[in-house]
Scaffold this motif. Structure first.
Motif: not given
Length: 231
Positions: A81-89, A112-123
């Motif tokens: 699982i990868r968690l994604v957080v939007g930077r623009q909010n 090992g279940l969570v691949k990481g937290i990805f900081m995306g450019k959207g909101d």
């Protein structure tokens, strides 16, 4: 078969089994274009009317390499699982803290279940809630069964992170016991006051006499109390 709706159903069912109520919206927001999040925002706003503890936006990643998310939990094949957080909010910090707490809990229980937290450019519509998170349940090229196992494990992190009691119900026996004790105490106090009032009326022969007797009682007791305080 990527089956994002079927993967979402497993996530919903697992949360329900843990005593967490879920509003699982399965409407499609296709096509996957620049307006997709605008369309999904209308759905998210509608869901907010139920005052949810969190909003989970479930996706299957577009990465073509299935090995990118391939993993095992205690010898059983799963999709990471990868968690994604939007930077623009404006909720970015709160969303990121929420993601870190989810990851921390899962790292302890399912390393090992969570691949990481990805900081995306959207909101990603995460400005709507401090507890909004987008999760990538593997890639569309990984098997649906792996993805379903992955989200089932992920679901176990939500109750403790959100402060929800896991179990068949979120009802807490302790809260009921406290309320019952207070109700019983209130009943005893009321019964005592009522009994004392009846006694005064009977002993003095009138309501006026009872009131006068009560005034005298209070005056004497208050004077005694003040006298003891001075000593």
């Amino acid at each position: 078969d990527g089956g994002v709706f079927k993967v979402g159903s497993i996530l919903s069912e697992k949360l329900n089994s843990l005593g967490v109520g879920v509003e699982h919206d399965t409407r499609s927001h296709e096509p996957h274009d620049s307006e997709a999040y605008r369309r999904s925002r209308r759905t998210a706003v509608k869901l907010l009317q139920t005052n949810p503890s969190a909003i989970i936006d479930l996706h299957r990643d577009g990465v073509p390499d299935p090995d990118f998310y391939t993993g095992e939990i205690y010898g059983v094949p799963v999709s990471k699982i990868r968690l994604v957080v939007g930077r623009q909010n404006p909720n970015m910090k709160a969303n990121y803290d929420f993601a870190k707490r989810l990851k921390g809990h899962l790292d302890d229980k399912y390393p090992g279940l969570v691949k990481g937290i990805f900081m995306g450019k959207g909101d990603y519509n995460q400005d709507l809630s401090p507890r909004a998170i987008l999760i990538e349940a593997g890639t569309h090229t990984i098997t649906r069964e792996r993805a379903q196992r992955g989200v089932a494990h992920f679901a176990e992190a939500l109750p403790p992170v959100l402060g929800i009691s896991a179990g068949p119900s979120t009802f807490k026996q302790g809260a009921q016991g406290t309320g019952g004790d207070m109700a019983a105490l209130l009943f005893v106090v009321i019964a005592f006051i009522l009994g004392f009032a009846i006694y005064l009326v009977v002993s003095t022969g009138s309501v006026e006499g009872a009131i006068q007797k009560l005034k005298e009682f209070v005056t004497v007791e208050w004077s005694n109390f003040l006298g003891k305080r001075k000593e």
